[in-house]
Design an enzyme around this catalytic site. Structure first.
Site, PDB file in Angstrom:
ATOM      1  CG  HIS A 126      34.713  -6.883  88.408  1.00  0.00           C
ATOM      2  ND1 HIS A 126      35.842  -7.985  88.594  1.00  0.00           N
ATOM      3  CD2 HIS A 126      35.433  -5.785  88.031  1.00  0.00           C
ATOM      4  CE1 HIS A 126      36.853  -7.130  88.608  1.00  0.00           C
ATOM      5  NE2 HIS A 126      36.636  -6.110  88.046  1.00  0.00           N
ATOM      6  CD1 TRP A 139      40.369  -9.683  88.589  1.00  0.00           C
ATOM      7  CD2 TRP A 139      40.860  -8.087  89.863  1.00  0.00           C
ATOM      8  NE1 TRP A 139      39.304  -9.229  89.094  1.00  0.00           N
ATOM      9  CE2 TRP A 139      39.574  -8.170  89.795  1.00  0.00           C
ATOM     10  CE3 TRP A 139      41.456  -6.919  90.445  1.00  0.00           C
ATOM     11  CZ2 TRP A 139      38.593  -7.273  90.403  1.00  0.00           C
ATOM     12  CZ3 TRP A 139      40.709  -6.289  91.068  1.00  0.00           C
ATOM     13  CH2 TRP A 139      39.272  -6.278  91.155  1.00  0.00           C
ATOM     14  CD  GLU A 162      33.041  -2.135  88.565  1.00  0.00           C
ATOM     15  OE1 GLU A 162      33.532  -3.206  87.941  1.00  0.00           O
ATOM     16  OE2 GLU A 162      33.385  -1.756  89.584  1.00  0.00           O
ATOM     17  NE  ARG A 178      43.662   2.206  84.281  1.00  0.00           N
ATOM     18  CZ  ARG A 178      42.688   1.774  85.315  1.00  0.00           C
ATOM     19  NH1 ARG A 178      42.882   2.651  86.223  1.00  0.00           N
ATOM     20  NH2 ARG A 178      42.139   0.842  85.265  1.00  0.00           N
TER      21      ARG A 178
END
Length: 347
Positions: free
Chosen positions: A261, A335, A298, A344
């Site tokens: 991650h 998270w 990632e 976003r």
């Protein structure tokens, strides 16, 4: 008695002996030839005493060995080692008391980098920093390197002892994908220019998370990777690696040890610098070839860790997603629940 202390004692003893000989004898020249022999005997007695009566505090200060603090047999039901014998860290697999004692005698400074741009700055940074100040490396010196696009929006937080904030204004990319990828360039520049001279270890984390429990010195290592919670028990054929050979992040089907991650990685500054430089080089090479890896930075990070094995892997306890389930114990970092359309500009 450790070697440095022994040297100081020998020098002091020799000085006192010489002074006494000079002060109270008329024939210093007759005494001088015996001085090396006397010092040698004194040193051997010190060594003998140090060996027969070891000082535990000095012993723990000399070297940190994996076998001294890692306890994989405590969690036989879990995967606790990699094929290359790196530890996979779970609560209960480490001796916290031993590690804290070691780092009290061998103080370190830990850096924590985080990017908070656009709506991520407004929504997540304050909680991330406040929870980090409470749980990240408690009792140790920490420098927060916080990258923002608007300095005026930095939240006010009363940081604890030995906690230091170093904000830096960076430009915001038009696409969130580019924000994610181009942080590798910013990190490389900062690590090279000053971070490597200010800290012993550094972690790089996403801002849309918060700490829930102590995230301590057990996580320190030369090259630290975070196992992605969703794929911890999946075969590598299910990992969402980049599968197109045209990309520098390409990993062939059937290869791969873990899915890592990019929300958390760390290590010594030199190793992290090599990682981010490599990822940035791969990203830029892909751009030249008009290709973008499926999971951006990632994907490149996973390719790097395939070729440069981590020395320590953090279990999902160190970056948990409660969407998987809410019964996970010992969660250190979680998270944030979010709506990507909310934060976003392009989804």
């Amino acid at each position: 008695m450790n070697p440095k202390t022994r040297v100081v004692v020998i020098i002091t003893f020799s000085f006192i002996l010489s002074f006494c000989a000079y002060k109270y004898t008329d024939k210093w020249s007759d005494f001088k030839p015996y001085l090396p022999s006397i010092c040698k005997t004194f040193n051997s007695r010190l060594v003998e005493n140090s060996t027969s009566n070891p000082d535990p505090q000095n012993q723990i200060s000399e070297k940190l060995s994996l076998q001294d603090w890692f306890l994989p047999s405590n969690k036989v039901e879990l995967r606790t080692k990699t094929p290359w014998n790196a530890p996979i860290l779970w609560e209960g697999t480490f001796n916290r008391t031993y590690l804290e004692e070691y780092y009290r005698n061998n103080p370190v400074t830990i850096g924590l980098t985080v990017f908070a741009l656009g709506k991520y700055l407004d929504k997540y940074l304050e909680k991330f920093l406040a929870s980090a100040d409470k749980y990240f490396m408690p009792g140790h010196k920490v420098i927060y390197y916080v990258m923002v696009d608007d300095h005026s929006k930095l939240p006010y937080i009363e940081y604890g002892t030995s906690r230091f904030l170093k904000p830096r204004v960076v430009a915001k990319e038009a696409r969130w994908q580019d924000v994610s990828m181009m942080r590798m360039k910013t990190l490389a520049d900062m690590l090279q220019d000053f971070i490597k001279d200010e800290v012993d270890y550094v972690f790089c984390m996403d801002v849309d998370m918060d700490f829930r429990a102590p995230y301590g010195v057990e996580t320190l290592g030369e090259l630290v990777a975070q196992a992605q919670a969703w794929f911890m028990n999946s075969p590598n054929t299910e990992f969402t690696y980049e599968r197109r050979p045209e990309s520098k992040a390409y990993i062939e089907m059937g290869q791969g040890d873990f899915y890592y991650h990019a929300a958390v990685f760390g290590g010594t500054p030199s190793r992290v610098l090599d990682l981010v430089r490599s990822c940035y080089a791969g990203i830029m090479e892909d751009k030249k070839n008009n290709i973008e890896a499926v999971w951006h930075d990632e994907s490149h990070l996973n390719k790097y860790f395939l070729e440069h094995k981590p020395t320590l892997i953090l279990s999902p306890e160190y970056c948990w997603d409660y969407k998987i389930h809410t019964e996970m114990e010992h969660v250190k970092l979680a998270w944030a629940m979010k709506d990507y359309a909310e934060v976003r500009d392009n989804v």
